[in-house]
Design an enzyme around this catalytic site. Sequence first.
Site, PDB file in Angstrom:
ATOM      1  N   SER A  81       0.832  -1.198   0.000  1.00 33.19           N
ATOM      2  CA  SER A  81       0.000   0.000   0.000  1.00 33.19           C
ATOM      3  C   SER A  81       0.874   1.259   0.000  1.00 33.19           C
ATOM      4  O   SER A  81       1.757   1.360  -0.845  1.00 33.19           O
ATOM      5  CB  SER A  81      -0.958  -0.071   1.183  1.00 33.19           C
ATOM      6  OG  SER A  81      -2.039   0.784   0.993  1.00 33.19           O
ATOM      7  N   GLN A  82       0.700   2.190   0.946  1.00 31.04           N
ATOM      8  CA  GLN A  82       1.513   3.420   0.858  1.00 31.04           C
ATOM      9  C   GLN A  82       3.013   3.118   0.952  1.00 31.04           C
ATOM     10  O   GLN A  82       3.838   3.868   0.429  1.00 31.04           O
ATOM     11  CB  GLN A  82       1.092   4.456   1.904  1.00 31.04           C
ATOM     12  CG  GLN A  82       1.459   4.126   3.331  1.00 31.04           C
ATOM     13  CD  GLN A  82       1.014   5.204   4.346  1.00 31.04           C
ATOM     14  OE1 GLN A  82       0.202   6.064   4.037  1.00 31.04           O
ATOM     15  NE2 GLN A  82       1.537   5.145   5.559  1.00 31.04           N
ATOM     16  N   ASP A  91     -10.641  -3.576  -5.067  1.00 27.99           N
ATOM     17  CA  ASP A  91     -10.183  -2.728  -3.973  1.00 27.99           C
ATOM     18  C   ASP A  91     -11.254  -1.703  -3.606  1.00 27.99           C
ATOM     19  O   ASP A  91     -11.701  -0.936  -4.454  1.00 27.99           O
ATOM     20  CB  ASP A  91      -8.903  -2.002  -4.419  1.00 27.99           C
ATOM     21  CG  ASP A  91      -8.076  -1.531  -3.246  1.00 27.99           C
ATOM     22  OD1 ASP A  91      -8.663  -1.019  -2.285  1.00 27.99           O
ATOM     23  OD2 ASP A  91      -6.837  -1.675  -3.302  1.00 27.99           O
TER      24      ASP A  91
END
Length: 309
Positions: free
Chosen positions: A117-118, A235
């Site tokens: 993710s990030q 998502d």
Amino acid sequence: MFVLFLKATVTRILNMLLILVIVASCNIVSGTTIKPIVMWHGMGDSCCNPISLGRIKLIIEDTFPGVYVKSIKIGANIIEDTENGFFLNANVQVEEVCSQLANDSKLADGYNAIGFSQGAQFLRAVAQRCPSPPMINLVSLGGQHQGVYGLPNCGYPAHKWCDYIRKILNVGAYWSWVQRELVQAEYWHDPLNEEEYRQRSIFLADINNERQLNETYRTNLLKLKNLILVRFNNDTIVEPRETEWFGFYRPGQAKEVYSLRESPLYIEDRIGLKQMDKEGRLKLIAIDGNHLQFSEEWFVSTILHGFLE
Ligand SMILES: *[C@@H]1O[C@H](CO)[C@@H](O)[C@H](O)[C@H]1NC(C)=O
Ligand SMILES: *[C@@H]1O[C@H](CO)[C@@H](O)[C@H](O)[C@H]1NC(C)=O
Ligand SMILES: *[C@@H]1O[C@H](CO)[C@@H](O)[C@H](O)[C@H]1NC(C)=O
């Protein structure tokens, strides 16, 4: 004469056997000299959570016995590490990680990176800003490479601060104190106001070479052997999910999206994506499932055996 011939043959056979033994032992050696793997967790998570990265670390170690796995931790403990994922300026985090990696002698000959993710866009920033030690492959699992516009569901695992953060982002993502102090604002990309994004995003617009063109970023990203972008087809946490492949909303609205190959970033080749794509080094992988939902079997066969051996 015959004895000599026999001797020569025996010598030849012995030599062949020797070569076979060497080849076999090289295989054994290469099995254990797999490059180290560096992981960076996502929002609301930490280096060592036993249900997420702690578990992934065990899976990697089971798959590649003897491999060195470093799961990035920023701060003195897991609580600080999690908090820093929300409140420590992404540029500062990247700088800190660059020195952690440079400081780790086990990584000196290069490493593979897996961002969650990030953590994926942060590792891309590491590749672009800190070429030493060399990153070999970068696997991005649900990274937000063109940013996000919306935070509809709260991370994985969910975290109590998410609602608070969502409220701030909706009113003032580009306020300078918010930019300085709120990580998710630093990759907030408002398609209704591209100009403000370019001018005020202190992290994402910079690594995407949208504020100015920094050739070093491009040169460094091109040093990767492969950039592997995994998109989660279902998502519901990342908006828009196309950002996981460098797609994003077309300017001026938040419904229609352009794809990677339609993006100005790609067309102008501002960070080297087009070149990598032409050379077959940009790998786009889509899997069904929500954010970061994948099976162990998929991870081992597609990612570990597929790219990191
Ligand atoms: C680098 O390593 C030294 C010695 O092990 C340590 O004191 C220092 O804190 C490390 N720096 C970073 C940024 O990890
Ligand atoms: C470009 O990026 C490199 C690596 O981070 C940095 O050292 C350099 O100062 C940047 N150049 C400009 C003009 O911002
Ligand atoms: C997930 O997305 C894919 C691709 O858009 C779609 O074919 C599939 O039906 C979706 N699965 C679920 C459970 O929604």
